[in-house]
Design an enzyme around this catalytic site. Structure first.
Site, PDB file in Angstrom:
ATOM      1  N   SER A 111       0.764  -0.948  -0.042  1.00  0.00           N
ATOM      2  CA  SER A 111       0.119   0.116  -0.103  1.00  0.00           C
ATOM      3  C   SER A 111       0.864   1.195   0.077  1.00  0.00           C
ATOM      4  CB  SER A 111      -0.920  -0.015   1.177  1.00  0.00           C
ATOM      5  OG  SER A 111      -1.892   0.974   0.973  1.00  0.00           O
ATOM      6  N   HIS A 112       0.669   2.136   1.037  1.00  0.00           N
ATOM      7  CA  HIS A 112       1.240   3.419   0.931  1.00  0.00           C
ATOM      8  C   HIS A 112       2.544   3.261   1.836  1.00  0.00           C
ATOM      9  CE1 HIS A 112      -0.908   2.398   4.601  1.00  0.00           C
ATOM     10  NE2 HIS A 112      -0.271   2.957   5.398  1.00  0.00           N
ATOM     11  N   ASP A 275      -2.242   6.415  -3.547  1.00  0.00           N
ATOM     12  CA  ASP A 275      -1.184   5.799  -2.714  1.00  0.00           C
ATOM     13  C   ASP A 275      -0.558   4.760  -3.697  1.00  0.00           C
ATOM     14  OD1 ASP A 275      -3.190   3.927  -2.524  1.00  0.00           O
ATOM     15  OD2 ASP A 275      -2.716   3.269  -0.809  1.00  0.00           O
ATOM     16  N   ASP A 277      -0.614   1.631  -4.100  1.00  0.00           N
ATOM     17  CA  ASP A 277      -1.275   0.644  -4.989  1.00  0.00           C
ATOM     18  C   ASP A 277      -2.800   1.161  -5.636  1.00  0.00           C
ATOM     19  OD1 ASP A 277      -2.194   0.820  -2.517  1.00  0.00           O
ATOM     20  OD2 ASP A 277      -3.282  -1.286  -2.426  1.00  0.00           O
ATOM     21  N   ASP A 279      -5.410   2.442  -4.230  1.00  0.00           N
ATOM     22  CA  ASP A 279      -6.791   2.446  -3.308  1.00  0.00           C
ATOM     23  C   ASP A 279      -7.129   3.568  -2.450  1.00  0.00           C
ATOM     24  OD1 ASP A 279      -4.994   1.706  -1.483  1.00  0.00           O
ATOM     25  OD2 ASP A 279      -6.056  -0.333  -0.788  1.00  0.00           O
ATOM     26  N   ARG A 280      -6.016   4.518  -2.195  1.00  0.00           N
ATOM     27  CA  ARG A 280      -6.342   5.618  -1.143  1.00  0.00           C
ATOM     28  C   ARG A 280      -6.562   6.880  -2.158  1.00  0.00           C
ATOM     29  NH1 ARG A 280      -3.444   5.149   4.766  1.00  0.00           N
ATOM     30  NH2 ARG A 280      -3.786   2.833   4.952  1.00  0.00           N
ATOM     31  N   LYS A 374     -11.201  -0.304  -1.632  1.00  0.00           N
ATOM     32  CA  LYS A 374     -11.524   0.977  -1.656  1.00  0.00           C
ATOM     33  C   LYS A 374     -10.833   1.627  -3.161  1.00  0.00           C
ATOM     34  CE  LYS A 374      -7.692   1.418   1.493  1.00  0.00           C
ATOM     35  NZ  LYS A 374      -7.455   0.883   2.748  1.00  0.00           N
TER      36      LYS A 374
HETATM   37  C1  G1P Z   1      -4.682   1.000   8.058  1.00  0.00           C
HETATM   38  C2  G1P Z   1      -5.743   1.807   8.097  1.00  0.00           C
HETATM   39  C3  G1P Z   1      -6.961   1.022   7.663  1.00  0.00           C
HETATM   40  C4  G1P Z   1      -6.690   0.358   6.417  1.00  0.00           C
HETATM   41  C5  G1P Z   1      -5.713  -0.336   6.298  1.00  0.00           C
HETATM   42  C6  G1P Z   1      -5.335  -0.641   4.857  1.00  0.00           C
HETATM   43  O1  G1P Z   1      -4.624   0.000   8.777  1.00  0.00           O
HETATM   44  O2  G1P Z   1      -5.952   2.240   9.428  1.00  0.00           O
HETATM   45  O3  G1P Z   1      -8.318   1.905   7.908  1.00  0.00           O
HETATM   46  O4  G1P Z   1      -7.824  -0.449   5.994  1.00  0.00           O
HETATM   47  O5  G1P Z   1      -4.646   0.555   6.748  1.00  0.00           O
HETATM   48  O6  G1P Z   1      -5.260   0.294   3.905  1.00  0.00           O
HETATM   49  P1  G1P Z   1      -3.943  -0.185  10.439  1.00  0.00           P
HETATM   50  O7  G1P Z   1      -2.550   0.000   9.971  1.00  0.00           O
HETATM   51  O8  G1P Z   1      -4.596   0.843  11.186  1.00  0.00           O
HETATM   52  O9  G1P Z   1      -4.295  -1.621  10.835  1.00  0.00           O
HETATM   53 ZN    ZN Z   2      -3.371   1.234  -0.304  1.00  0.00          ZN
END
Ligand code: G1P
Ligand code: ZN
Length: 539
Positions: A111-112, A275, A277, A279-280, A374
């Site tokens: 992800s990010h 981000d 990938d 999705d954000r 998302k």
């Molecule tokens: C975090 C975000 C959550 C999101 C997840 C994946 O998870 O808070 O809302 O779904 O990344 O992108 P966390 O690190 O809080 O478990």
């Molecule tokens: Zn992501």
């Protein structure tokens, strides 16, 4: 097919969104293979089904794709669909799984989180509905990973991932597809492209989309520039790089600071970023930041302006820590509003069952029933569609919304890289306080209820316990506390603060929430347990 002997790793428990570790951790012999085999075992093998494979293009993406293809062939899949170059954004992977009625998909992303040889990698499984594996399935994958003695591999030559076309590999159809076109087509079916095209190509409206050197670049170029006629310079950092240009591909005010100053200094009307990938999303106007909780609420309130949602929403959902701005829209429109634990996987059943259309999280995640993830670019297109239909600015749209519904001030304070044992002790101490907290007065904040959030899925009846501490105050304020489930080292404490106001709507969020933040620090004992005086990241 070769059976390779292996021994289990004990640390392959998926977190909030799949298994995330440092790249070097994944590069240990058998580490990736073990986890992939655990997935295949948990879903009962390939069973002549079709598997989608793709990732956000970060370092180690290509090697991992080759390994997964070779293992999928050995595990009995009949067809494998791979995004060109091994690339598929998370929402595009979800779209492709659904469109081609595949049995599931493996998405490679952290992800990010930053990418590169010393940074992060991740892997997760999505089911036939295109959504993240449910908790029951991730528990099963973990159990399989703990008991593994061998994995299946086909001794095939490396596939040319860059060449679009269909290959026959040991009797299995391997299709390399254009990573963008299916997704772009889906977006075109949802939004009012003619109205958006006149807004974006008309010369009066100016905007900037920052792909943050990550996967969304090609998607944004195809949709915003090629199909909607925006000027080429409106999409920046659009070439995906294995290390995201050395940055955090995290769309927030800290990591997308260049975008923010560009929008403000050049007087642009709209700015957005997504981000690693895809999705954000983060949405900004000129000198105006849209909190993701507010973004979800305002999109829900205006959804019927978007052709794909013109018939109205079936219902809505938000993760528990997300502010209750969405609830107010739902109440006004007579819609059901569900409160789920953190993580997109909890929305899947609600969407599949036709209970909700829009959902989102405070962590820059917004989405709908069009896929089961998302979707960053989708959220940006929602905004552009609504701006095109209403002729409003970002700020005026948001301000009108507050006038109508009141405003839920919201902020999240993250304390990163904490010692895991200290963090666990701190959470335990907080947990032990909860039963006697109701009625306590903290500098004028009187506790109404305090509990550990438990979620009963209304569709399959499953119960997820201990999904975060919730402390609600009689004055409408709320504190939520949980540990992150996506980190790759140490622990991250997340403190979520929110409060409803219906006057002084333009107030500064941090200043207005400072007294509540002080109460939270006292209650949690952050400094006493961890030595930290202030959060590392405030969003
Ligand atoms: C975090 C975000 C959550 C999101 C997840 C994946 O998870 O808070 O809302 O779904 O990344 O992108 P966390 O690190 O809080 O478990
Ligand atoms: Zn992501």
């Amino acid at each position: 097919m070769t059976l390779i002997n292996t021994t289990p790793f004990q640390d392959q428990k998926p977190g909030t969104s799949g298994l995330r570790k440092k790249v070097r951790h994944f590069q240990q012999p058998h580490y990736l293979e073990n986890f992939v085999q655990a997935i295949f075992n948990a879903v009962g093998g390939g069973q002549n089904g079709c598997l989608v494979v793709g990732g956000d293009g970060r370092y180690f993406n290509r090697e991992a794709v080759q390994t997964i293809v070779a293992m999928a062939i050995a595990n009995g899949y009949k067809e494998i669909i791979v995004g060109q170059g091994g690339i598929l954004s998370t929402p595009a992977a979800s779209c492709v799984i659904r469109k081609y009625k595949c049995s599931g998909g493996i998405i490679l992303s952290a992800s990010h989180n930053p990418g590169g040889p010393d940074e992060d990698f991740g892997i997760k499984y999505n089911g036939a509905n295109g959504g993240p594996a449910t908790e029951q399935l991730t528990d099963k994958i973990y159990a399989e990973s703990c008991a593994l003695t061998s994995y299946k591999l086909s001794a095939i030559e490396a596939i040319d991932l860059d060449l679009i076309g269909t290959l026959d590999v040991e009797g299995v159809k391997v299709r390399i597809i254009d990573s963008v076109s299916d997704y772009a087509e889906l977006m075109e079916s949802l939004f009012d492209f003619p109205a958006m095209r006149s807004l974006l190509s008309g010369g009066e409206f100016s905007f900037c989309f920052d792909a943050m050197h990550a996967v969304t670049g090609p998607y944004a170029k195809e949709i915003l520039i090629n199909r909607l006629g925006a000027p080429a310079e409106s999409v920046i950092n659009a070439t995906p790089e294995e290390d995201f240009g050395g940055h955090h591909p995290d769309p927030n005010l800290v990591h997308a600071a260049d975008l923010v100053s560009k929008v403000n200094q050049n007087g642009l009307d709209f700015g957005a970023a997504s981000d690693g990938d895809g999705d954000r999303n983060m949405i900004i106007g000129n000198n105006f930041y849209v909190n993701p909780c507010d973004s979800l609420a305002v999109l829900a309130a205006n959804a019927t302006l978007i052709p794909g949602y013109a018939q109205g929403l079936a219902g809505v959902a938000r993760s528990m820590p997300t502010s209750r701005a969405l609830d107010r829209v739902a109440a006004a429109q007579g819609l059901n509003c569900y409160e789920t634990p953190t993580g997109w996987k909890f929305f899947g059943n609600l969407i599949d069952d036709g209970r909700i259309t829009f959902c989102g999280e405070e962590s820059f995640g917004t989405g709908s029933s069009h896929v089961r993830e998302k979707d960053g670019l989708w959220a940006v297109l929602c905004w552009l569609n609504i701006l095109a239909s209403t002729g409003e600015s970002v700020a005026s749209l948001m301000r009108n919304h507050w006038q109508n519904f009141g405003r839920d001030l919201f902020t999240r304070h993250d304390y990163e890289g904490l010692d895991s044992a200290q963090a666990a002790e701190m959470m335990k101490a907080l947990d032990e306080k909860l039963t006697n907290l109701a009625g306590s007065n903290f500098d004028g904040f009187v506790v109404e209820t305090a509990d550990q959030f438990a979620y009963s899925d209304p569709v399959d009846g499953s119960v997820s316990q201990r999904q975060g501490v919730r402390i609600l105050f009689t004055n409408g304020a709320r504190i939520v506390v949980r540990l992150s489930g996506t980190g790759t080292s140490g622990a991250t404490l997340r403190v979520y603060l929110d409060r409803f106001i219906n006057e002084d709507l333009e107030c500064d969020t941090q200043a207005a929430l400072a007294p509540l933040s002080a109460v939270a620090s006292k209650l949690i004992g952050v400094e006493a347990f961890t030595g930290r005086k202030a959060p590392d990241v405030v969003t």
